[in-house]
Write a protein that holds these residues in place. Structure first.
Motif: not given
Ligand code: DC
Length: 226
Positions: A39-45, A89-102
């Protein structure tokens, strides 16, 4: 006076292996704190996107990560996540946010910026931390390290059901493609890549239920804590 060492349990593994669910179940059963490092990487992205920062601008994103104003508020249904006082809470779970986090997670300065923040979650009576490098880089002296995997197809299927239950329309082929790409990015980066710690216990959950995995990990945790 000697201070008591805080027991840390790490759960690492690829995307969609069920780490988050098991970490939550374990933390609840043991009454430990929890760190969802992804979630910290997702929040950063997410913050970088909001601020219009290019996802390859390492210095600016590292600076953002270091000064990120985030809050995790425990609720009956899990953690509520606030970014700059906004509920994401919901926004960070999106697939595109996961990809940006990566993508941002591959930047060494960003990983360094988040290191101390992650370690600060370790507190009595204990911590359950899930991610990719919890056992290798962030908590190398953890009491118990689990490396949790499941087949690509099973992980995609689990993600599909999860999203479907939330009313999100998804295509399983797109999920497989997404997971494959994220696995590749996370495992091949130079800095703290996704890999089991030498002293990790490998757990393939492909044919196991959530209850079975929870029981197994809880058993291992209780043995080590005894
Ligand atoms: O666990 P997750 O899907 O929420 O993580 C999102 C991304 O963040 C993941 O693709 C890689 C990165 N990540 C990481 O590099 N190290 C961690 N400890 C946790 C997540």
């Amino acid at each position: 006076m000697t201070s008591k060492v805080t027991p840390v349990i790490t759960i690492d593994g690829p995307s969609g292996a069920g780490k988050g669910t098991i970490a939550q179940n374990l933390a609840t059963a043991l009454e430990f704190h929890i760190l969802d490092s992804g979630s910290l990487y997702r929040l950063t992205a997410l913050a970088a996107r909001d601020d219009g920062i290019d996802l390859s601008d390492e210095s600016r994103i590292a600076d953002l990560a270091l000064n990120l104003h985030v809050e995790f508020i425990p609720t009956d249904t899990g953690l509520q996540v606030l970014l700059r006082d906004e509920d994401v809470t919901e926004a960070i779970r999106k697939e595109e946010v996961g990809m940006d986090a990566s993508k941002v997670a591959a930047l060494p300065k960003v990983r360094k910026a988040l290191l101390e923040r992650q370690r600060s979650f370790s507190d009595q009576p204990g911590l359950v931390a899930d991610g990719r490098d919890m056992g290798t880089a962030v908590f190398p002296h953890a009491l118990l390290k689990i490396f949790m995997t499941a087949s690509l197809e099973e992980r995609a299927e689990r993600r599909y059901k999860q999203l479907k239950a939330k009313g999100v329309n998804v295509n399983i082929a797109a999920l497989v493609k997404d997971l494959k790409l994220r696995d590749k990015q996370d495992a091949n980066r130079a800095e703290s890549p996704l890999k089991p710690a030498e002293d990790a216990i490998l757990l393939d959950t492909t044919t196991m239920t959530i209850e079975e995995v929870t029981q197994k990990v809880l058993e291992l945790a209780k043995q080590r804590l005894a």
